[in-house]
Design an enzyme around this catalytic site. Structure first.
Site, short mmCIF file in Angstrom:
data_model
loop_
_atom_site.label_atom_id
_atom_site.label_comp_id
_atom_site.label_asym_id
_atom_site.label_seq_id
_atom_site.Cartn_x
_atom_site.Cartn_y
_atom_site.Cartn_z
N SER A 311 29.02 26.71 54.44
CA SER A 311 28.06 27.70 53.98
C SER A 311 26.77 27.02 53.52
O SER A 311 26.10 26.36 54.32
CB SER A 311 28.70 28.54 52.86
OG SER A 311 27.94 29.68 52.58
N ASP A 368 31.77 35.98 61.59
CA ASP A 368 31.10 35.54 60.36
C ASP A 368 29.60 35.83 60.44
O ASP A 368 28.87 35.17 61.18
CB ASP A 368 31.36 34.05 60.14
CG ASP A 368 30.81 33.53 58.82
OD1 ASP A 368 30.24 34.35 58.05
OD2 ASP A 368 30.93 32.33 58.55
N HIS A 433 34.29 34.43 56.38
CA HIS A 433 33.46 33.30 55.96
C HIS A 433 34.25 32.28 55.14
O HIS A 433 33.74 31.21 54.84
CB HIS A 433 32.27 33.81 55.15
CG HIS A 433 31.25 32.76 54.83
ND1 HIS A 433 30.58 32.03 55.78
CD2 HIS A 433 30.81 32.29 53.62
CE1 HIS A 433 29.75 31.19 55.20
NE2 HIS A 433 29.87 31.31 53.89
#
Length: 502
Positions: A311, A368, A433
């Site tokens: 991320s 995602d 995610h």
């Protein structure tokens, strides 16, 4: 009548209706079955469900049964199959306290290939088992960063940071440096007054990762070099979320090659990378200083630098790799393994990384949404085709002038939540995610046109713990029942193998 038949009798009925040895067999499915030369009428029930060590059936009779889709004409067959000893044994293995891994083979002279020297050509689809193991290993380095952050979430503004204890999943490595990221934005004072217990969420400087180096001679021999790893966690504080929202592109200071375009990156990412804290250096200064020290310490050895992140950490990993690739005159090869990373910069930035020979492998979940932001929606494949047409000049002009003209960089390994037999097809955004979900999908990925591999190694314990609402009810109920039975037997204390939340 079928419901009154036993399992073996039903098989014999099938064989009587269509004997496998019949030479007139024309169905492709039955032809493949005939080649196995196994007559299910001669199999006992125990022989039929006998399992190999990797969890797949030793004979092809069960595959024949699955291909016939008998559950459509006999629903009880589906239930019996799903709760068969074969499935329960596999589930029991995947819920085991002892973690299993794909083979750790000797990489030797091929380490540069696995580190991306050829952009992982020929290793991704189907996925090479050695590369799968390395990708999962780098993901676990990031998980160690998440766990460490949870244990000591922030740096006090009026005290120098203390060294963090990082429990590395791989004992062949030792941590040599803690890394901190600092936000250049602040929250109003009333936030601290109204919510003093949430002070750790509003800290300007927070622990974000670490530098580690391989220190085990046997592992160095296996990998073919001594490896330096930089692992970076994802967003965890309010101010980091605020920085993520600052999505205008800003120019990277310094000279650039006009033929590559002007390199620009997201404002918020650049802020977290370059801003100093009260008692800490910027992330940029800390990581470059430490890597230079390690390069000098191990001078004369074959070295590599791997930057891995999830991320926000995936975005910062690109900025780190960009700088490390030229931090010394003879910098080692630099590669990035990113999970669920957003776009970071424009095409000029991507060209800059390619020119510096920084290799990037982006692990992307098709479901995602974070991997499709920031910036305008762009399909990278279509964009690549348009670059070879007459409008490439217009696209280049937009890249240099549009404030949201983002572009991905590197090679993509695409997985999909819908391919997992355990996760719901409509799993929520958080699950798609989630880092553990990513590692679960990578471990089960075989090829883009193949189902989830039957001999997947990764335990389901953490996935069930963190994403229970997104796991199919069939497996959560099985896991609960199986766990209770094993706890009664005294062979499976579930609570002892559950990790702390990350």
């Amino acid at each position: 009548m079928l419901k009154e038949l036993g399992f073996l009798q039903m098989w014999r009925l099938i064989c009587w209706l269509r004997p496998p040895s019949t030479p007139e067999c024309t169905s492709p499915t039955l032809k493949s079955y005939c080649k196995s030369k196994i007559n299910p009428a001669h199999l006992t029930h125990n022989q039929f469900i006998k399992i190999t060590d990797n969890g797949s059936p030793e004979n092809k009779g069960n595959g024949m049964l699955e291909r016939l889709n008998l559950d459509r004409i006999w629903p009880e067959m589906k239930a019996a199959e799903e709760m068969s000893p074969r499935h329960l044994n596999r589930l029991r293995r995947l819920l085991s306290m002892s973690q299993e891994y794909s083979p750790r083979n000797h990489l030797g002279s091929r380490w540069r290939e696995y580190h991306g020297s050829n952009d992982w050509s020929g290793l991704l689809d189907p996925l090479d088992e050695n590369l799968r193991r390395e990708v999962v290993r780098y993901g676990e380095f990031i998980q160690a960063a998440y766990h460490c952050f949870n244990s000591n979430p922030a740096t006090p503004a009026d005290e120098p940071p203390f060294p963090q204890h990082v429990a590395l999943p791989d004992r062949s490595y030792k941590v040599t440096k803690s890394l901190y990221a600092t936000s250049s934005v602040g929250l109003p004072k009333w936030v601290d007054e109204k919510a003093p217990d949430l002070g750790w969420m509003t800290q300007r400087s927070s622990w974000i990762g670490y530098v580690a180096v391989c220190d085990d001679r046997r592992e160095i021999t296996r990998m073919g070099r001594r490896e330096i790893v930089i692992a970076l966690r994802g967003t965890a504080t309010c101010l980091e979320w605020a920085e993520n929202m600052r999505d205008l592109l800003v120019q990277i200071p310094g000279e650039y090659d006009p033929s590559h375009g002007q390199p620009k990156v997201e404002c918020g990412f650049w802020s977290l990378y370059k801003t100093h804290g009260v008692q800490v250096s910027s992330l940029a200064e800390s990581v470059v200083e430490e890597v230079r020290r390690l390069i000098d310490l191990y001078k004369g050895e074959t070295l590599s630098i791997t930057v891995t992140g999830h991320s926000l950490g995936a975005a910062l990993a690109l900025l780190v790799a960009d700088e490390l690739s030229t931090c010394t005159q003879e910098a080692p090869p630099v590669a990035v393994f990113s999970f669920g990373g957003p776009r970071v910069g424009n095409r000029g930035f991507a060209n800059r990384l390619n020119a510096k020979n920084v290799k990037v492998l982006r692990i992307v979940n098709s479901q995602d949404v974070i991997t499709r932001v920031p910036g305008m929606f762009v399909n990278e494949n279509i964009d690549k085709k348009l670059r070879n047409t007459k409008i490439t000049g217009v696209l280049n002009m937009l890249d240099n002038n549009m404030p949201w003209a983002y572009s991905h960089v590197g090679t993509e390994l695409r997985v999909d939540t819908k391919m997992s037999p355990y996760l719901k097809p409509d799993a929520d955004v958080a699950c798609c995610h989630d880092l553990e979900a990513y590692l679960h999908l990578v471990d089960g990925f075989s090829a883009s046109n193949c189902p989830f591999r039957a001999n997947a190694k990764r335990s389901l314990v953490r996935l069930l713990n963190e994403q229970k609402s997104n796991v199919k009810k069939l497996y959560t109920s099985k896991a609960k029942a199986l766990t209770l039975n094993l706890e009664r037997e005294g062979s499976f204390p579930m609570s002892s193998c559950l990790p702390s939340p990350s």
